[in-house]
Design a protein around this motif. Structure first.
Motif, PDB file in Angstrom:
ATOM      1  N   THR B 243       0.849  -1.178   0.000  1.00 44.01           N
ATOM      2  CA  THR B 243       0.000   0.000   0.000  1.00 44.01           C
ATOM      3  C   THR B 243       0.890   1.235   0.000  1.00 44.01           C
ATOM      4  O   THR B 243       1.540   1.534   1.004  1.00 44.01           O
ATOM      5  N   ASN B 256       4.036   0.394   9.838  1.00 45.70           N
ATOM      6  CA  ASN B 256       3.080  -0.712   9.794  1.00 45.70           C
ATOM      7  C   ASN B 256       1.734  -0.241  10.331  1.00 45.70           C
ATOM      8  O   ASN B 256       1.640   0.276  11.428  1.00 45.70           O
ATOM      9  N   GLY B 257       0.718  -0.396   9.513  1.00 46.23           N
ATOM     10  CA  GLY B 257      -0.618   0.058   9.902  1.00 46.23           C
ATOM     11  C   GLY B 257      -0.892   1.421   9.315  1.00 46.23           C
ATOM     12  O   GLY B 257      -0.067   2.337   9.426  1.00 46.23           O
ATOM     13  N   ALA B 258      -2.049   1.565   8.651  1.00 49.32           N
ATOM     14  CA  ALA B 258      -2.364   2.809   7.953  1.00 49.32           C
ATOM     15  C   ALA B 258      -2.382   4.024   8.899  1.00 49.32           C
ATOM     16  O   ALA B 258      -1.849   5.083   8.574  1.00 49.32           O
ATOM     17  N   GLY B 259      -2.979   3.863  10.059  1.00 47.54           N
ATOM     18  CA  GLY B 259      -3.090   4.988  10.999  1.00 47.54           C
ATOM     19  C   GLY B 259      -1.721   5.451  11.465  1.00 47.54           C
ATOM     20  O   GLY B 259      -1.429   6.651  11.489  1.00 47.54           O
ATOM     21  N   LEU B 260      -0.879   4.488  11.803  1.00 47.54           N
ATOM     22  CA  LEU B 260       0.462   4.849  12.283  1.00 47.54           C
ATOM     23  C   LEU B 260       1.274   5.522  11.180  1.00 47.54           C
ATOM     24  O   LEU B 260       2.014   6.466  11.442  1.00 47.54           O
ATOM     25  N   MET B 262       0.058   7.303   8.623  1.00 47.73           N
ATOM     26  CA  MET B 262      -0.470   8.668   8.480  1.00 47.73           C
ATOM     27  C   MET B 262       0.064   9.574   9.584  1.00 47.73           C
ATOM     28  O   MET B 262       0.457  10.703   9.349  1.00 47.73           O
ATOM     29  N   SER B 263       0.073   9.037  10.801  1.00 51.77           N
ATOM     30  CA  SER B 263       0.578   9.790  11.944  1.00 51.77           C
ATOM     31  C   SER B 263       2.064  10.107  11.764  1.00 51.77           C
ATOM     32  O   SER B 263       2.519  11.206  12.089  1.00 51.77           O
ATOM     33  N   LEU B 265       3.669  10.540   8.919  1.00 52.72           N
ATOM     34  CA  LEU B 265       3.786  11.624   7.929  1.00 52.72           C
ATOM     35  C   LEU B 265       3.567  12.967   8.626  1.00 52.72           C
ATOM     36  O   LEU B 265       4.295  13.931   8.400  1.00 52.72           O
ATOM     37  N   PHE B 278       3.660   7.558   1.353  1.00 52.85           N
ATOM     38  CA  PHE B 278       2.977   6.795   2.390  1.00 52.85           C
ATOM     39  C   PHE B 278       3.237   5.336   2.030  1.00 52.85           C
ATOM     40  O   PHE B 278       3.000   4.950   0.886  1.00 52.85           O
ATOM     41  N   PHE B 311       5.696   0.073  15.111  1.00 52.00           N
ATOM     42  CA  PHE B 311       5.240  -0.330  16.432  1.00 52.00           C
ATOM     43  C   PHE B 311       4.723  -1.746  16.293  1.00 52.00           C
ATOM     44  O   PHE B 311       3.693  -1.987  15.688  1.00 52.00           O
ATOM     45  N   GLY B 312       5.461  -2.679  16.828  1.00 46.42           N
ATOM     46  CA  GLY B 312       5.137  -4.085  16.641  1.00 46.42           C
ATOM     47  C   GLY B 312       3.948  -4.535  17.459  1.00 46.42           C
ATOM     48  O   GLY B 312       3.924  -4.389  18.682  1.00 46.42           O
ATOM     49  N   GLY B 313       2.949  -5.029  16.752  1.00 45.83           N
ATOM     50  CA  GLY B 313       1.837  -5.711  17.391  1.00 45.83           C
ATOM     51  C   GLY B 313       1.946  -7.127  16.899  1.00 45.83           C
ATOM     52  O   GLY B 313       2.697  -7.933  17.441  1.00 45.83           O
ATOM     53  N   ILE B 314       1.240  -7.398  15.784  1.00 40.52           N
ATOM     54  CA  ILE B 314       1.421  -8.682  15.100  1.00 40.52           C
ATOM     55  C   ILE B 314       2.781  -8.649  14.412  1.00 40.52           C
ATOM     56  O   ILE B 314       3.478  -9.642  14.323  1.00 40.52           O
ATOM     57  N   GLY B 343       7.721  -2.135  20.534  1.00 37.92           N
ATOM     58  CA  GLY B 343       6.686  -3.163  20.577  1.00 37.92           C
ATOM     59  C   GLY B 343       7.263  -4.567  20.468  1.00 37.92           C
ATOM     60  O   GLY B 343       8.423  -4.794  20.830  1.00 37.92           O
TER      61      GLY B 343
END
Lengths: 293, 379
Positions: B243, B256-260, B262-263, B265, B278, B311-314, B343
């Motif tokens: 993406t 990793n993750g769209a929200g993170l 965007m944040s 940027l 992005f 930020f590691g989650g999965i 993470g």
């Protein structure tokens, strides 16, 4: 107390026999969630590490008393699975699946709206975690502990980022609810904020929004009129160009609508403090609740 | 996915929405041939996804073969607000009596499709709203019920359409709604919706946006291309299942993750930097995906520095670190990297990076420190 999921949650997982479905179902069970059953058409009678699998949601509900569903099937099967769970009498449906066609979501939403006793969270969401009680979804629980901050967010990793900063400042969470990044979320910010407002454990609400749609603006109006608890907000996507989908299907600035600027201004106009970055959200939370640790 | 006019018109034809007869052309000779087949006068239209084509000289009327050639030559290769014209749509000129506006939009707020109609067509929606806010008639449709004849009548009567046109305009709206649903569109807009001298109702333009998540149901639409809007990095990323959105700065971003992302940027911009892209490497990013993503980021010659914000989650930080080490083994980046790993398995990830001792790779532990560092390094 917590919202939506707790020790009474009896979870049935649609897609439990898939790789991701199995991994996260077991993860949720290890956390202490009662994962009572799974559904995979054609695999009824099997089990996943002792969790019985049924062919239909109706059988799973009859046999195991499931009251919550988690949807883990691929996008083309997900809308059907949500509708089946509702038809079987499940009251809380948590849809993790990303990539469901928007028109399918529209039909599901409008159908579910006719049943006042069902609630859909997601799709395209990380699920719901009530620390110390239950984890339904893919939120990495080890970063969070019990506490009094309720978090509602359109993004997964951003939730972990903010949650982690709160944890480092000594705060825990009543519940963390991912409402998802799609254009038609089953539950809105307002739906979840109402639950936090009524939850005695929650003392502060964190709202994490992003570009696209007008859910944050609507939440701002709702907060001003109906919420007595302090709310701190964060909005992602100030630098997003118009007309581009920023990862989440719902994260798009259309013309001049749905910008981060407009959302932050709408919230601030109604007295909600908006952090400029995740760290600042935690700092404001500390200011509001008083330093911990 | 935003379609070009001629692609939208193809979908219209499929659902019985009347459109002028036309042909697609990518060269001057093809355009002239198309004009000869259609018969004069014809209109030669630049196919780019941007408003104001006419004003920019991208739409021209040709009365004969010489004019068709002249206009096709002028328009092909023309730059319209940053987009180069690679394709033309040659169509029979229409006899314009009146210009209306019609659309079906995906109303996210109301969570229902919304049909719109106005007698003031030919100008953009904002201009209509400014000139006369009552001129745009809107109506929500229950998606479980679908578009009924009465919806069409209500819109047409409320918009003040002439009595003899109530039925054809209502029918047109019903077909546009059918297109909207059957093609999984997020937007179907016709501006202008034309009334000809002989009182026929015709879609003179077509603006259609399709839902990317539904393209698996529409293999033909998935093949639609828009060469003028294609960006080499975006195409490369798409082929690799990443993406990616191209931006105009010089700091490459991966998270990793769209929200993170965007944040990230936003935080880089707050630190005074300009993000070049992005890029969401997704949940559970494996080493291979990271290598692939680095190649896409570095294929943009503007990039002066790269920020990894994980930020590691999965997603496991050690996997990301391995991916980066692997990427450095395959390509020599030549620009500094700032890596923030936090993470799941972050300690292991940072240890791996320290051990690998990659040239010009800087680790930071917070998002804000990482943003400041990368802005400084990008210069």
């Amino acid at each position: 107390m917590a919202v939506l999921v707790d020790r009474d949650t009896r979870l049935c997982v649609s897609g439990i026999t898939g790789r991701e479905g199995t991994f996260h179902s077991l993860n949720n069970r290890n956390y202490g969630t009662q994962v009572v059953s799974g559904v995979t058409p054609g695999k009824g009678g099997q089990d996943v590490e002792g969790i019985p699998v049924f062919d239909t949601f109706h059988r799973a509900v009859e046999e195991t008393g499931a009251n919550t569903a988690m949807i883990f099937v691929p996008p083309r099967f997900a809308a059907d699975s949500i509708l089946e769970a509702e038809d079987a009498g499940i009251e809380l449906i948590v849809a993790i699946t990303e990539g469901i066609p928007a028109h399918d979501e529209l039909r599901v939403y409008n159908h579910l709206a006719r049943n006042p006793s069902v609630r859909l969270v997601g799709p395209n969401c990380p699920g719901i975690l009530s620390p110390g009680k239950a984890n339904v979804g893919i939120i990495p629980a080890s970063f969070f502990k019990e506490g009094n901050v309720g978090v509602v967010s359109r993004s997964g990793t951003l939730t972990y980022q903010i949650g982690n900063e709160l944890a480092q400042s000594g705060f825990g969470n009543s519940s963390i609810v991912g409402i998802g990044g799609d254009p038609v979320p089953g539950s809105s910010f307002i739906d979840i904020i109402e639950l936090f407002e009524a939850d005695p454990e929650t003392e502060l609400i964190v709202l994490s929004g992003e570009i696209g749609g007008d859910a944050e603006e609507r939440a701002a109006d709702h907060i001003a009129e109906h919420v007595s608890k302090p709310v701190v907000a964060y909005i992602a996507g100030f630098t997003a160009p118009p007309g581009k989908t920023m990862g989440h299907a719902g994260a798009i600035v259309s013309g001049s609508a749905g910008t981060a600027q407009a959302k932050a201004e709408a919230l601030e106009a109604k007295g909600v403090r908006v952090g400029r970055n995740p760290t600042q959200v935690a700092e404001i939370a500390i200011e509001v609740l008083g330093a911990r640790v | 996915m935003d379609l070009l006019e001629y692609q939208g018109k193809q979908l219209f034809s499929k659902h019985g929405v009347p459109v002028p007869d036309g042909r697609h052309a990518t060269s001057v000779d093809e355009a002239v041939e198309a004009a000869q087949e259609l018969g004069y006068p014809v209109v030669i239209k630049a196919q780019v996804q941007i408003g104001g084509r006419g004003k920019a000289g991208g739409i021209k009327l040709a009365k004969d073969k010489a004019e068709a050639r002249e206009h096709a030559e002028a328009i092909l290769g023309m730059d319209i607000r940053g987009l180069t014209v690679h394709e033309l749509w040659v169509e029979q000129a229409s006899d314009i009596a009146e210009e209306y506006y019609a659309a079906v939009v995906f109303d996210r707020g109301a969570k229902k499709p919304m049909a719109m109609l106005s007698r003031m067509g030919g100008m953009d929606v904002e201009a209509i709203a400014e000139e006369d806010p009552t001129a745009m008639v809107k109506l929500h449709v229950d998606p479980l019920l679908g578009f009924q004849d009465f919806h069409g009548r209500r819109l047409a009567f409320d918009a003040g359409i002439a009595p003899d046109l109530i039925r054809p305009v209502g029918a047109m709206l019903a077909r546009l709604y059918e297109t909207f649903v059957a093609e999984d569109a997020m937007l179907v807009e016709v501006n202008p919706l034309l009334v000809t001298g002989s009182r026929d109702v015709v879609a003179l333009d077509a603006k259609v946006t399709l839902d990317d998540n539904a393209l698996y149901r529409h293999p033909d639409s998935a093949e639609f291309r828009n060469v003028s809007a294609e960006n080499p990095q975006e195409r490369m990323a798409k082929e690799r299942g990443l993406t990616y959105v191209s931006l105009d700065g010089n700091i490459g971003i991966l998270g990793n993750g769209a929200g993170l992302v965007m944040s990230t940027l936003d935080v880089v911009a707050q630190a005074g930097g300009r993000p070049a892209n992005f890029l969401d490497a997704g949940g559970g990013s494996k080493a291979e995906a990271i290598t692939s993503a680095v190649e896409v980021i570095l294929s943009n010659p503007e990039v002066r520095a790269v920020l990894f914000n994980i930020f590691g989650g999965i997603t496991r930080c050690d996997e990301v670190a391995r991916g980066l080490i692997e990427a450095f083994a395959q390509i020599e980046p030549g620009v500094p990297f700032v890596v923030r790993l936090d993470g799941t398995n972050d300690v292991e990830g940072r240890r791996l990076l320290a051990e690998a001792n990659l040239p010009n790779v800087h680790t930071e532990s917070t998002m804000l420190d990482a943003a400041n560092r990368v802005v400084e390094l990008a210069g």
